[in-house]
Write a protein that holds these residues in place. Structure first.
Motif, PDB file in Angstrom:
ATOM      1  N   ASP A 199     -27.947  18.417  21.118  1.00 59.92           N
ATOM      2  CA  ASP A 199     -29.273  17.820  20.981  1.00 59.92           C
ATOM      3  C   ASP A 199     -29.581  16.849  22.122  1.00 59.92           C
ATOM      4  O   ASP A 199     -30.670  16.878  22.705  1.00 59.92           O
ATOM      5  N   GLU A 214     -32.340  17.313  25.183  1.00 56.60           N
ATOM      6  CA  GLU A 214     -33.369  16.293  25.412  1.00 56.60           C
ATOM      7  C   GLU A 214     -33.320  15.779  26.846  1.00 56.60           C
ATOM      8  O   GLU A 214     -34.360  15.619  27.491  1.00 56.60           O
ATOM      9  N   GLU A 244     -34.873  18.289  29.175  1.00 53.92           N
ATOM     10  CA  GLU A 244     -36.332  18.312  29.079  1.00 53.92           C
ATOM     11  C   GLU A 244     -36.973  17.155  29.841  1.00 53.92           C
ATOM     12  O   GLU A 244     -38.068  17.299  30.384  1.00 53.92           O
ATOM     13  N   LYS A 245     -36.283  16.034  29.896  1.00 50.25           N
ATOM     14  CA  LYS A 245     -36.832  14.844  30.539  1.00 50.25           C
ATOM     15  C   LYS A 245     -36.502  14.755  32.030  1.00 50.25           C
ATOM     16  O   LYS A 245     -37.146  13.993  32.745  1.00 50.25           O
TER      17      LYS A 245
END
Length: 61
Positions: free
Chosen positions: A24, A28, A31-32
């Motif tokens: 997870d 994340e 994605e950033k």
């Protein structure tokens, strides 16, 4: 397969939870991230965590 002890089962469950968390977080982070190499690194790390989790799940299934 040999029967697992309660402690071994707890350890496997703990590892699975850790791999879920890692997957997870790495997803994340990917994605950033704005750098493509960094995105690729985090995506590979996320996939590795998912693969490890699935491998451990086989012991419980």
């Amino acid at each position: 397969m040999t029967d697992l002890t309660e402690l071994e089962l707890q350890n496997i469950r703990h590892l699975i939870t850790g791999y879920e968390t890692s997957h997870d977080k790495m997803t994340e982070y990917a994605e950033k991230a704005s750098d493509k190499n960094l995105q690729q690194f985090f995506n590979k790390s996320a996939q590795s965590a998912l693969d490890n989790k699935q491998e451990l799940m086989r012991f419980l299934g």
